[in-house]
Design a protein around this motif. Structure first.
Motif, PDB file in Angstrom:
ATOM      1  N   SER A 171      39.379  29.381 -37.280  1.00 33.47           N
ATOM      2  CA  SER A 171      39.187  30.098 -36.018  1.00 33.47           C
ATOM      3  C   SER A 171      40.123  31.291 -36.064  1.00 33.47           C
ATOM      4  O   SER A 171      41.257  31.183 -36.541  1.00 33.47           O
ATOM      5  CB  SER A 171      39.550  29.207 -34.839  1.00 33.47           C
ATOM      6  OG  SER A 171      38.707  28.076 -34.803  1.00 33.47           O
ATOM      7  N   ILE A 172      39.645  32.433 -35.568  1.00 37.27           N
ATOM      8  CA  ILE A 172      40.428  33.668 -35.662  1.00 37.27           C
ATOM      9  C   ILE A 172      40.456  34.380 -34.316  1.00 37.27           C
ATOM     10  O   ILE A 172      39.420  34.535 -33.666  1.00 37.27           O
ATOM     11  CB  ILE A 172      39.863  34.609 -36.744  1.00 37.27           C
ATOM     12  CG1 ILE A 172      39.837  33.904 -38.108  1.00 37.27           C
ATOM     13  CG2 ILE A 172      40.671  35.895 -36.811  1.00 37.27           C
ATOM     14  CD1 ILE A 172      39.241  34.721 -39.241  1.00 37.27           C
ATOM     15  N   GLY A 173      41.650  34.809 -33.930  1.00 36.38           N
ATOM     16  CA  GLY A 173      41.828  35.630 -32.734  1.00 36.38           C
ATOM     17  C   GLY A 173      42.288  37.018 -33.144  1.00 36.38           C
ATOM     18  O   GLY A 173      43.125  37.159 -34.045  1.00 36.38           O
ATOM     19  N   GLN A 233      46.075  34.305 -27.517  1.00 34.86           N
ATOM     20  CA  GLN A 233      45.123  33.992 -26.450  1.00 34.86           C
ATOM     21  C   GLN A 233      43.690  34.058 -26.969  1.00 34.86           C
ATOM     22  O   GLN A 233      42.847  33.217 -26.631  1.00 34.86           O
ATOM     23  CB  GLN A 233      45.313  34.942 -25.281  1.00 34.86           C
ATOM     24  CG  GLN A 233      46.624  34.736 -24.540  1.00 34.86           C
ATOM     25  CD  GLN A 233      46.844  35.806 -23.487  1.00 34.86           C
ATOM     26  OE1 GLN A 233      45.967  36.076 -22.688  1.00 34.86           O
ATOM     27  NE2 GLN A 233      48.022  36.414 -23.498  1.00 34.86           N
ATOM     28  N   ALA A 234      43.400  35.064 -27.805  1.00 38.03           N
ATOM     29  CA  ALA A 234      42.062  35.190 -28.391  1.00 38.03           C
ATOM     30  C   ALA A 234      41.779  34.013 -29.318  1.00 38.03           C
ATOM     31  O   ALA A 234      40.658  33.481 -29.340  1.00 38.03           O
ATOM     32  CB  ALA A 234      41.943  36.518 -29.147  1.00 38.03           C
ATOM     33  N   LEU A 235      42.791  33.581 -30.073  1.00 34.64           N
ATOM     34  CA  LEU A 235      42.637  32.430 -30.960  1.00 34.64           C
ATOM     35  C   LEU A 235      42.302  31.170 -30.156  1.00 34.64           C
ATOM     36  O   LEU A 235      41.428  30.386 -30.546  1.00 34.64           O
ATOM     37  CB  LEU A 235      43.904  32.215 -31.784  1.00 34.64           C
ATOM     38  CG  LEU A 235      43.930  30.981 -32.682  1.00 34.64           C
ATOM     39  CD1 LEU A 235      42.789  30.993 -33.690  1.00 34.64           C
ATOM     40  CD2 LEU A 235      45.270  30.890 -33.391  1.00 34.64           C
ATOM     41  N   GLU A 236      42.968  30.975 -29.034  1.00 37.77           N
ATOM     42  CA  GLU A 236      42.645  29.832 -28.173  1.00 37.77           C
ATOM     43  C   GLU A 236      41.191  29.924 -27.697  1.00 37.77           C
ATOM     44  O   GLU A 236      40.494  28.913 -27.607  1.00 37.77           O
ATOM     45  CB  GLU A 236      43.598  29.753 -26.980  1.00 37.77           C
ATOM     46  CG  GLU A 236      44.966  29.225 -27.336  1.00 37.77           C
ATOM     47  CD  GLU A 236      44.932  27.874 -28.023  1.00 37.77           C
ATOM     48  OE1 GLU A 236      44.256  26.939 -27.526  1.00 37.77           O
ATOM     49  OE2 GLU A 236      45.574  27.737 -29.084  1.00 37.77           O
ATOM     50  N   GLY A 237      40.743  31.149 -27.402  1.00 38.43           N
ATOM     51  CA  GLY A 237      39.343  31.342 -27.016  1.00 38.43           C
ATOM     52  C   GLY A 237      38.396  30.950 -28.138  1.00 38.43           C
ATOM     53  O   GLY A 237      37.349  30.345 -27.897  1.00 38.43           O
ATOM     54  N   VAL A 283      35.243  34.166 -34.655  1.00 35.53           N
ATOM     55  CA  VAL A 283      36.232  35.202 -34.366  1.00 35.53           C
ATOM     56  C   VAL A 283      36.071  35.603 -32.909  1.00 35.53           C
ATOM     57  O   VAL A 283      34.959  35.850 -32.453  1.00 35.53           O
ATOM     58  CB  VAL A 283      36.018  36.444 -35.275  1.00 35.53           C
ATOM     59  CG1 VAL A 283      36.962  37.568 -34.901  1.00 35.53           C
ATOM     60  CG2 VAL A 283      36.165  36.074 -36.748  1.00 35.53           C
ATOM     61  N   VAL A 284      37.193  35.669 -32.189  1.00 34.10           N
ATOM     62  CA  VAL A 284      37.171  36.115 -30.794  1.00 34.10           C
ATOM     63  C   VAL A 284      38.161  37.264 -30.639  1.00 34.10           C
ATOM     64  O   VAL A 284      39.287  37.195 -31.115  1.00 34.10           O
ATOM     65  CB  VAL A 284      37.528  34.959 -29.833  1.00 34.10           C
ATOM     66  CG1 VAL A 284      37.753  35.468 -28.413  1.00 34.10           C
ATOM     67  CG2 VAL A 284      36.433  33.903 -29.842  1.00 34.10           C
ATOM     68  N   ARG A 285      37.705  38.313 -29.993  1.00 31.58           N
ATOM     69  CA  ARG A 285      38.544  39.479 -29.691  1.00 31.58           C
ATOM     70  C   ARG A 285      39.196  39.278 -28.337  1.00 31.58           C
ATOM     71  O   ARG A 285      38.549  38.803 -27.400  1.00 31.58           O
ATOM     72  CB  ARG A 285      37.667  40.733 -29.682  1.00 31.58           C
ATOM     73  CG  ARG A 285      38.384  42.016 -29.317  1.00 31.58           C
ATOM     74  CD  ARG A 285      37.406  43.189 -29.224  1.00 31.58           C
ATOM     75  NE  ARG A 285      36.227  42.923 -28.426  1.00 31.58           N
ATOM     76  CZ  ARG A 285      36.177  42.982 -27.101  1.00 31.58           C
ATOM     77  NH1 ARG A 285      37.253  43.276 -26.392  1.00 31.58           N
ATOM     78  NH2 ARG A 285      35.055  42.722 -26.461  1.00 31.58           N
ATOM     79  N   TYR A 286      40.463  39.651 -28.222  1.00 34.87           N
ATOM     80  CA  TYR A 286      41.179  39.535 -26.947  1.00 34.87           C
ATOM     81  C   TYR A 286      40.411  40.300 -25.872  1.00 34.87           C
ATOM     82  O   TYR A 286      40.012  41.450 -26.060  1.00 34.87           O
ATOM     83  CB  TYR A 286      42.599  40.101 -27.082  1.00 34.87           C
ATOM     84  CG  TYR A 286      43.348  40.118 -25.775  1.00 34.87           C
ATOM     85  CD1 TYR A 286      43.850  38.950 -25.224  1.00 34.87           C
ATOM     86  CD2 TYR A 286      43.548  41.310 -25.081  1.00 34.87           C
ATOM     87  CE1 TYR A 286      44.527  38.958 -24.026  1.00 34.87           C
ATOM     88  CE2 TYR A 286      44.229  41.324 -23.881  1.00 34.87           C
ATOM     89  CZ  TYR A 286      44.715  40.155 -23.360  1.00 34.87           C
ATOM     90  OH  TYR A 286      45.392  40.158 -22.163  1.00 34.87           O
TER      91      TYR A 286
END
Length: 192
Positions: free
Chosen positions: A102-104, A124-128, A137-140
């Motif tokens: 998982s990547i933030g 925070q993005a990683l938690e998402g 991958v989630v962007r902040y």
């Protein structure tokens, strides 16, 4: 916090966490887990663009600081990295093992950004990413508009003002026998 090394340039922090690493470590033992982390670290650093700084950020977490890149470029790099890692076949005591991550990603266009702020946003993005099913991958800030839209729908006088969970949930009955294997219970739980 400390200022980033890319004073005045755009900076992105990419934070990677190995999905379910505890399970992988239990499967392949301490030596196998160390070998997996070593291979992941090599892959992570070998994929780094020029001018990037990599670091180990905990037992199964890695960080990369990218300078002079756009938000889109940082997310694209992270997605390519995620796919590269997912394609690797690791060795777990002679058995093939697939690992996902998982990547933030957090980005700052205007400098000099506070490095700790960008890292915190990447966390925070990683938690998402982890809460979105992992292996992504989630962007902040990616979900900010969605949260705002749902809050608007729940505002006084709006469509969901008085809606509660029982109004939108369906009861689900799952039956198990006392001699059913645990796998059956896990499958039913996953299905529901």
């Amino acid at each position: 916090g400390k200022e980033s090394p890319g004073r005045g340039k755009p900076v992105a922090c990419v934070l990677l966490d190995v999905d379910f690493f505890g399970r992988a470590a239990a499967t392949c033992g301490n030596r196998g887990a160390a070998a997996i982390l070593e291979k992941l670290g090599e892959t992570f650093t070998s994929q780094a663009p020029d001018g990037a700084s990599a670091a180990c950020f905990g037992d199964d977490r890695f960080a990369m600081l990218l300078t002079d890149c756009t938000d889109v470029e940082a997310v694209q790099w992270a997605e390519t990295l995620r796919q590269t890692i997912a394609a690797i076949e690791f060795d777990a005591d002679g058995k093939p093992l697939k690992i996902t991550v998982s990547i933030g990603v957090a980005h700052c266009d205007v400098g000099p950004p506070a490095l700790l702020d960008v890292v915190s946003q990447a966390e925070q993005a990683l938690e998402g990413a982890k809460n979105s099913g992992r292996d992504c991958v989630v962007r902040y800030g990616e979900f900010d508009e969605e949260v705002s839209a749902w809050a608007d729908l729940a505002a006084p006088g709006r469509l969901f003002e008085h809606t509660v969970a029982r109004d939108v949930m369906s009861p689900c009955t799952a039956t198990l026998k006392s001699d059913d294997p645990v796998e059956r219970a896990a499958a039913l739980l996953k299905q529901t």
